[in-house]
Design a protein around this motif. Structure first.
Motif, PDB file in Angstrom:
ATOM      1  N   ILE A   1       0.747  -1.327  -0.071  1.00 44.32           N
ATOM      2  CA  ILE A   1      -0.043   0.051   0.022  1.00 44.32           C
ATOM      3  C   ILE A   1       1.138   1.392   0.012  1.00 44.32           C
ATOM      4  O   ILE A   1       0.481   2.357  -0.621  1.00 44.32           O
ATOM      5  CB  ILE A   1      -0.810   0.055   1.285  1.00 44.32           C
ATOM      6  N   GLU A   2       2.077   1.189   0.743  1.00 47.07           N
ATOM      7  CA  GLU A   2       3.064   2.142   0.860  1.00 47.07           C
ATOM      8  C   GLU A   2       3.652   2.540  -0.574  1.00 47.07           C
ATOM      9  O   GLU A   2       4.519   3.643  -0.550  1.00 47.07           O
ATOM     10  CB  GLU A   2       3.920   2.122   1.905  1.00 47.07           C
ATOM     11  N   LEU A   3       3.696   1.523  -1.563  1.00 48.99           N
ATOM     12  CA  LEU A   3       4.292   1.890  -2.777  1.00 48.99           C
ATOM     13  C   LEU A   3       4.115   3.165  -3.514  1.00 48.99           C
ATOM     14  O   LEU A   3       2.839   3.530  -3.320  1.00 48.99           O
ATOM     15  CB  LEU A   3       4.244   0.620  -3.746  1.00 48.99           C
ATOM     16  N   LYS A   4       5.011   3.871  -4.204  1.00 54.02           N
ATOM     17  CA  LYS A   4       4.778   4.960  -4.948  1.00 54.02           C
ATOM     18  C   LYS A   4       4.816   4.680  -6.392  1.00 54.02           C
ATOM     19  O   LYS A   4       4.410   5.523  -7.266  1.00 54.02           O
ATOM     20  CB  LYS A   4       5.639   6.062  -4.654  1.00 54.02           C
ATOM     21  N   ALA A   5       5.420   3.335  -6.764  1.00 63.19           N
ATOM     22  CA  ALA A   5       5.549   3.215  -8.195  1.00 63.19           C
ATOM     23  C   ALA A   5       5.760   1.922  -8.377  1.00 63.19           C
ATOM     24  O   ALA A   5       6.129   1.194  -7.429  1.00 63.19           O
ATOM     25  CB  ALA A   5       6.781   4.089  -8.733  1.00 63.19           C
ATOM     26  N   ILE A   6       5.690   1.259  -9.590  1.00 63.17           N
ATOM     27  CA  ILE A   6       6.195   0.015 -10.037  1.00 63.17           C
ATOM     28  C   ILE A   6       7.399   0.181 -10.919  1.00 63.17           C
ATOM     29  O   ILE A   6       8.058   1.119 -11.050  1.00 63.17           O
ATOM     30  CB  ILE A   6       5.167  -0.803 -10.802  1.00 63.17           C
ATOM     31  N   GLY A   7       8.095  -0.846 -11.278  1.00 62.44           N
ATOM     32  CA  GLY A   7       9.533  -0.729 -11.945  1.00 62.44           C
ATOM     33  C   GLY A   7      10.501  -2.032 -11.524  1.00 62.44           C
ATOM     34  O   GLY A   7      10.017  -2.708 -10.749  1.00 62.44           O
ATOM     35  N   GLY A   8      11.468  -1.966 -12.399  1.00 55.79           N
ATOM     36  CA  GLY A   8      12.477  -3.036 -12.022  1.00 55.79           C
ATOM     37  C   GLY A   8      13.545  -2.544 -11.453  1.00 55.79           C
ATOM     38  O   GLY A   8      13.892  -2.252  -9.996  1.00 55.79           O
ATOM     39  N   VAL A   9      14.787  -2.173 -12.150  1.00 54.01           N
ATOM     40  CA  VAL A   9      15.956  -1.525 -11.614  1.00 54.01           C
ATOM     41  C   VAL A   9      16.072  -0.236 -11.901  1.00 54.01           C
ATOM     42  O   VAL A   9      15.594   0.356 -13.106  1.00 54.01           O
ATOM     43  CB  VAL A   9      17.130  -2.527 -11.805  1.00 54.01           C
ATOM     44  N   TYR A  10      16.864   0.665 -11.403  1.00 50.87           N
ATOM     45  CA  TYR A  10      17.254   1.954 -11.768  1.00 50.87           C
ATOM     46  C   TYR A  10      18.542   2.465 -11.210  1.00 50.87           C
ATOM     47  O   TYR A  10      19.089   1.758 -10.244  1.00 50.87           O
ATOM     48  CB  TYR A  10      16.217   2.848 -11.038  1.00 50.87           C
ATOM     49  N   GLY A  11      18.846   3.398 -11.841  1.00 51.99           N
ATOM     50  CA  GLY A  11      20.188   4.228 -11.150  1.00 51.99           C
ATOM     51  C   GLY A  11      21.375   2.933 -11.430  1.00 51.99           C
ATOM     52  O   GLY A  11      21.398   2.480 -12.754  1.00 51.99           O
ATOM     53  N   ASN A  12      22.032   2.791 -10.582  1.00 50.38           N
ATOM     54  CA  ASN A  12      23.069   1.769 -10.695  1.00 50.38           C
ATOM     55  C   ASN A  12      22.829   0.424 -10.405  1.00 50.38           C
ATOM     56  O   ASN A  12      23.309  -0.428  -9.765  1.00 50.38           O
ATOM     57  CB  ASN A  12      24.362   2.133  -9.749  1.00 50.38           C
ATOM     58  N   ASN A  13      21.717  -0.055 -11.092  1.00 45.70           N
ATOM     59  CA  ASN A  13      21.243  -1.309 -11.158  1.00 45.70           C
ATOM     60  C   ASN A  13      20.582  -1.831  -9.692  1.00 45.70           C
ATOM     61  O   ASN A  13      20.425  -2.847  -8.950  1.00 45.70           O
ATOM     62  CB  ASN A  13      22.189  -2.605 -11.352  1.00 45.70           C
ATOM     63  N   LYS A  14      20.005  -0.561  -9.190  1.00 47.22           N
ATOM     64  CA  LYS A  14      19.349  -0.784  -7.601  1.00 47.22           C
ATOM     65  C   LYS A  14      17.916  -1.204  -8.023  1.00 47.22           C
ATOM     66  O   LYS A  14      17.058  -0.794  -8.870  1.00 47.22           O
ATOM     67  CB  LYS A  14      19.366   0.694  -6.971  1.00 47.22           C
ATOM     68  N   PRO A  15      17.432  -2.285  -7.188  1.00 50.05           N
ATOM     69  CA  PRO A  15      16.092  -2.869  -7.442  1.00 50.05           C
ATOM     70  C   PRO A  15      15.134  -1.843  -6.876  1.00 50.05           C
ATOM     71  O   PRO A  15      15.280  -1.250  -5.573  1.00 50.05           O
ATOM     72  CB  PRO A  15      16.234  -4.101  -6.744  1.00 50.05           C
ATOM     73  N   THR A  16      13.885  -1.645  -7.386  1.00 47.61           N
ATOM     74  CA  THR A  16      12.971  -0.900  -6.765  1.00 47.61           C
ATOM     75  C   THR A  16      12.240  -1.652  -5.694  1.00 47.61           C
ATOM     76  O   THR A  16      12.350  -2.896  -5.480  1.00 47.61           O
ATOM     77  CB  THR A  16      11.647  -0.558  -7.864  1.00 47.61           C
ATOM     78  N   GLU A  17      11.588  -0.991  -4.802  1.00 45.98           N
ATOM     79  CA  GLU A  17      10.723  -1.552  -3.751  1.00 45.98           C
ATOM     80  C   GLU A  17       9.666  -2.627  -4.426  1.00 45.98           C
ATOM     81  O   GLU A  17       9.285  -3.670  -3.697  1.00 45.98           O
ATOM     82  CB  GLU A  17      10.193  -0.483  -2.838  1.00 45.98           C
TER      83      GLU A  17
END
Length: 240
Positions: free
Chosen positions: A52-68
């Protein structure tokens, strides 16, 4: 122990459920602060609060950081909730990111027939959602996300399991044909039109015919105006 699949979990597509996420991404999730601080000891019930606290979907970003979002997806694969619980996730209309998490999990773990039967009705969900990629955030919609899950091989940087084509399942009699919403609307309109014509025919047969003329002072000179709406980045949905 924190990174192991729950005891008694069933193999999905012939392998450990967590292995549906590629090794490189899975290891990055294990090292992510969100995984270590917020995903430890989550259950099928307590994971709802995090979703419920999520603000977005997605995979990895930046320096291959995984999203929540990706961390919670792996956690679902680890705890393997029952099908009834996943249906409850989907039915919580007010929590769109919980629904997005559930549809991603269902696409990865369910049989092809069940995937079509469960996900296709969600193509009517037009709510805005955020997608986080390497360049930042962008706006998408729930129906577009579901359509990607049904038609693309990689979504949110995850290679999806093979999905049997719908026409093959129809030919085998495993699933009924999918109806177009436009066709359904046209059929409904034609049925209403035929009902009105039948009623008009009955009323005209009961009453004598009379000719009617519309005088110029009763004519209508109304105009139709169309309006287009565009969504600008500053109006992106920020609701969780």
């Amino acid at each position: 122990m924190a990174n192991t699949t729950v005891r008694g979990a069933q193999a999905i597509h012939g392998q450990n459920p967590q292995h549906l996420v590629e090794t490189v991404i899975r290891n990055r999730i294990y090292e992510a602060p969100f995984w270590k601080e917020h995903c430890f000891a989550l259950t099928a019930e307590t994971i709802i609060d995090k979703a419920i606290e999520l603000k977005a979907i997605g995979g990895v970003y930046g320096n291959n950081k995984p999203t929540e979002f990706l961390c919670l997806l792996l956690k679902l694969l680890q705890i393997q909730p029952e099908k009834e619980i996943l249906v409850e996730y989907l039915q919580a209309d007010e929590f769109k990111y919980l629904r997005a998490l559930a549809v991603m999990y269902i696409r990865m773990t369910f049989r092809s027939v069940e995937v079509y039967e469960i996900l296709e009705p969600l193509l009517k969900d037009y709510r805005k959602i955020r997608y986080r990629n390497s360049a930042g955030y962008e706006l998408t919609f729930m129906d577009e996300f579901v359509d990607q899950l049904l038609n693309e091989e990689r979504v949110c940087d995850i290679i999806l399991p093979r999905l049997t084509k719908r026409d093959v399942l129809e030919d085998n009699g495993e699933i009924g044909p999918r109806k177009s919403r436009l066709l359904d609307a046209m059929e409904g309109r034609s049925e209403k039109g035929s009902d009105r014509s039948r009623k008009r025919g009955r009323s005209e047969s009961r009453t004598p015919s009379r000719s009617r003329s519309i005088s110029p002072d009763r004519g209508s000179n109304g105009r139709f105006r169309s309006r287009s709406r565009s969504i600008s980045p500053d109006r992106m949905d920020t609701q969780p």
